[in-house]
Design a protein around this motif. Structure first.
Motif, short mmCIF file in Angstrom:
data_model
loop_
_atom_site.label_atom_id
_atom_site.label_comp_id
_atom_site.label_asym_id
_atom_site.label_seq_id
_atom_site.Cartn_x
_atom_site.Cartn_y
_atom_site.Cartn_z
N PHE A 91 0.13 10.34 -3.51
CA PHE A 91 0.60 9.83 -2.58
C PHE A 91 2.00 9.10 -3.33
CE2 PHE A 91 -3.77 9.18 -0.89
CZ PHE A 91 -3.40 10.18 0.28
N GLY A 92 2.26 9.33 -4.63
CA GLY A 92 3.19 9.12 -5.29
C GLY A 92 4.78 9.25 -4.94
N GLY A 93 4.87 10.65 -4.61
CA GLY A 93 6.26 11.08 -3.97
C GLY A 93 7.25 11.15 -5.48
N PRO B 226 5.75 13.83 15.00
CA PRO B 226 5.97 13.09 13.83
C PRO B 226 6.70 11.96 13.71
CG PRO B 226 6.90 15.09 13.42
CD PRO B 226 6.59 15.03 14.86
N VAL B 227 6.00 10.72 13.40
CA VAL B 227 6.84 9.52 13.10
C VAL B 227 6.68 9.29 11.72
CG1 VAL B 227 7.20 7.39 13.77
CG2 VAL B 227 6.65 8.84 15.56
N GLU B 228 7.92 9.03 11.00
CA GLU B 228 7.70 8.62 9.46
C GLU B 228 7.77 7.29 9.34
OE1 GLU B 228 6.65 8.40 6.43
OE2 GLU B 228 7.00 10.34 6.37
N VAL B 229 6.72 6.22 9.07
CA VAL B 229 6.53 4.91 9.00
C VAL B 229 6.44 4.41 7.51
CG1 VAL B 229 5.38 4.85 11.09
CG2 VAL B 229 4.20 5.08 9.17
N THR B 230 6.37 5.34 6.52
CA THR B 230 6.53 4.76 5.23
C THR B 230 7.87 4.35 4.84
OG1 THR B 230 4.65 6.24 4.40
CG2 THR B 230 5.89 5.35 2.70
N PRO B 231 8.16 3.22 4.52
CA PRO B 231 9.27 2.79 4.11
C PRO B 231 10.33 3.74 3.23
CG PRO B 231 7.76 0.74 3.95
CD PRO B 231 7.36 2.17 3.65
N SER B 232 11.23 3.97 3.48
CA SER B 232 12.18 4.93 2.67
C SER B 232 12.89 4.24 1.66
CB SER B 232 13.12 5.68 3.65
OG SER B 232 14.13 4.71 4.09
N ASN B 233 13.24 3.11 1.75
CA ASN B 233 13.76 2.37 0.59
C ASN B 233 12.80 2.05 -0.58
OD1 ASN B 233 12.37 0.42 2.32
ND2 ASN B 233 13.25 -1.21 1.45
N GLU B 234 11.35 1.88 -0.25
CA GLU B 234 10.36 1.85 -1.37
C GLU B 234 10.06 3.07 -1.76
OE1 GLU B 234 9.37 -0.76 -2.81
OE2 GLU B 234 10.81 -2.23 -1.38
N ALA B 235 10.27 4.11 -1.06
CA ALA B 235 9.70 5.64 -1.57
C ALA B 235 10.91 6.31 -2.03
CB ALA B 235 9.10 6.24 -0.60
N GLY C 182 0.90 -1.09 -0.08
CA GLY C 182 -0.14 -0.03 -0.14
C GLY C 182 0.65 1.30 -0.05
N TYR C 183 0.38 2.40 -0.17
CA TYR C 183 0.89 3.60 0.02
C TYR C 183 1.13 4.22 1.40
CZ TYR C 183 -3.71 5.02 -1.59
OH TYR C 183 -4.99 4.91 -1.79
N CYS C 184 1.33 5.51 1.59
CA CYS C 184 1.73 6.00 2.78
C CYS C 184 0.20 6.14 3.71
CB CYS C 184 2.11 7.68 2.76
SG CYS C 184 1.11 8.72 1.72
N THR C 185 -0.82 6.15 3.23
CA THR C 185 -1.96 6.17 4.13
C THR C 185 -2.15 4.72 4.95
OG1 THR C 185 -3.52 5.51 2.17
CG2 THR C 185 -3.07 7.70 2.95
N TYR C 186 -1.91 3.70 4.20
CA TYR C 186 -1.79 2.48 4.57
C TYR C 186 -1.01 2.34 5.86
CZ TYR C 186 -4.45 0.76 0.43
OH TYR C 186 -5.34 0.68 -0.81
N PHE C 187 0.38 2.53 5.64
CA PHE C 187 1.36 2.53 6.53
C PHE C 187 1.05 3.14 7.82
CE2 PHE C 187 3.57 0.69 2.75
CZ PHE C 187 4.45 -0.24 3.41
#
Length: 489
Positions: free
Chosen positions: A445-447, A287-296, A205-210
């Motif tokens: 949400f594509g970044g 704030p806590v960033e939880v979207t995987p950086s390696n995938e984004a 999923g994208y950031c809203t999922y994470f």
């Protein structure tokens, strides 16, 4: 640009929240909106007190002489015509022992050799009250999600600030190792819960999922958490921004305040993002960033990576925005002058002639207001249509649909809403509403992984124009007049 931000460079990215969720609705797949926070937070109150007391500073950092580095987490940021206090540090940078001491003072668990006026100033009782509110409002998790989380990540409940920081990092790594970032996860099956489907079935999923899944995980572990959605402004964007003066209060001279050298940044819709905010005792919401950086593409992570450098605004666009502000100021000035004139004439009028004059002036003021309002809104509408940016155009379509029978039902997710529209009217099927929604999601949400092509963007723009034209054509004369000249949609 969708947002104009004035702030001070801190060496960190800033998270600008425009939506915060307080309660997740299981099965209905949406967050109920939290009332926005305005003014100083518990973290900024903490700085107001400790910045003015060298004895308290020394006690909190135990004589290490690094009080500023350990405690200053907030900066003032101006957007949407208001000033907000934004936490700019990553949660891993919080000094656990420092805030544990602050919490102990708040709970009156210790007798510290610190100035009495600092304790009596209200911060410590405020911290305790806000912490208790966070524990009461931001720990709810549906029992069906709890059972899933128990199987996935166990039932650990960290107690100390240090343990909480470690657990937050553990969840970030767990999600990065077991779930894949994608901007095309597909629709959640009918009747399935959004979080359950992501964690158990799709694993992508994208950031809203994470962000939603992480918020549930933190809550289940006893860490108050809330879902946040808005925009991320990178440190490079801030550093490269237009130089401006910003009133910066949260500095060493906190009570004096000053005009600090700041930066104005124009934010495009590709900066849209979702993340989690956790409540850390003493520090407030972080704030806590939880979207995987390696995938984004290295966009996210700790908030220090560089996001794709957005295209700078043209001089014409900047002039447009400045002109809009001038028009709004002229509108207010004109109304004030007309109101004053009306009041004056009304007070001095005697007899029918005076009353008639007052009525005419009042009517003229109303007409002037309506004319100026129409000119400003129609000008903004023309600019919107000319620029053709995807997210502003979609928001415009949403506002238009809210005045029709096609308003989005509460809690319906985006992809289901697109399907709902195509089934409700052939207009939306004709212009491929489901394909258009995929473009919206990719753009939002594509970044750096934004894959919206020029052809897709042009198709989206053309379809929005066509849908608007057909909707207006199908309306009654009265409704069409209201849409075009009163609501200016």
């Amino acid at each position: 640009a969708v947002l104009r931000v004035s702030t001070v460079y801190t060496g960190r990215s800033q998270y600008i929240a425009e939506f915060r969720g307080i309660n997740y609705q299981y099965g209905r797949n949406f967050w109920r909106k939290e009332v926005p926070e305005l003014g100083p937070t518990v973290g900024t109150r903490f700085l107001e007190i400790t910045d003015s007391s060298s004895e308290l500073q020394d006690y909190l950092v135990q004589g290490q002489n690094d009080y500023f580095d350990k405690t200053h987490m907030y900066t003032q940021t101006i957007y949407n015509m208001q000033t907000f206090y934004v936490s700019y540090r990553d949660v891993s940078e919080i000094d656990a022992s420092c805030y544990e001491r602050a919490k102990a003072i708040a709970d009156q668990a210790i007798e510290a050799d610190i100035p009495a006026q600092a304790v009596a100033s209200g911060y410590f009782s405020l911290e305790r009250d806000i912490r208790e509110e966070a524990m009461a409002k931001y720990l709810s998790v549906d029992s069906r999600i709890k059972s899933i989380l128990k199987e996935l990540v166990g039932t650990d409940r960290p107690k100390t600030t240090k343990e909480k920081i470690e657990y937050i990092s553990y969840i970030k790594n767990y999600l990065a190792d077991n779930y894949r970032y994608t901007i095309s996860p597909g629709a959640v099956p009918e009747g399935e819960d959004f979080v359950k489907y992501f964690l158990v079935d799709s694993h992508e999923g994208y950031c809203t999922y994470f962000a939603t899944a992480a918020a549930m995980m933190y809550r289940a572990a006893g860490i108050p958490a809330r879902y946040a959605e808005g925009y991320v402004i990178t440190q490079k964007q801030i550093a490269d921004g237009e130089p401006v003066e910003v009133y910066q209060r949260l500095r060493n001279d906190v009570y004096g305040g000053n005009l600090a050298a700041g930066h104005r940044v124009y934010v495009n819709d590709t900066a849209a993002h979702a993340w989690v905010e956790v409540y850390m005792d003493g520090a407030g919401w972080v704030p806590v960033e939880v979207t995987p950086s390696n995938e984004a593409g290295g966009v996210f992570g700790t908030g220090t990576g560089d996001m794709e450098q957005y295209q700078s605004q043209t001089e014409q666009e900047n002039e447009d925005e400045e002109l809009e502000e001038e028009e709004e100021e002229e509108e207010q000035s004109g109304l004030n002058e007309e109101d004053a004139a009306a009041d004056g004439d009304g007070a001095e009028s005697f007899g029918a002639a005076g009353k008639f004059t007052a009525v005419c002036i009042a009517a003229a003021a109303v007409l002037l207001f309506a004319a100026i309002r129409y000119m400003i809104l129609s000008r903004k509408l023309r600019k919107l249509m000319r620029d053709g940016e995807i997210l502003p155009l979609y928001k415009h379509l949403q506002r238009l649909l809210s005045h029709t029978a096609y308003k989005c039902p509460e809690g319906m997710e985006s992809e289901k809403y697109a399907d709902y529209l195509e089934q409700a009217d052939s207009i939306f099927k004709k212009y491929q509403m489901q394909n258009m929604m995929q473009i919206v999601l990719k753009q939002r949400f594509g970044g750096e992984n934004n894959t919206v092509s020029k052809d897709e963007a042009q198709m989206f723009k053309n379809n929005i124009y066509a849908i608007r034209a057909e909707l207006l054509k199908s309306m009654s004369t009265v409704k069409r007049f209201l849409i075009k000249y009163i609501w200016v949609l």
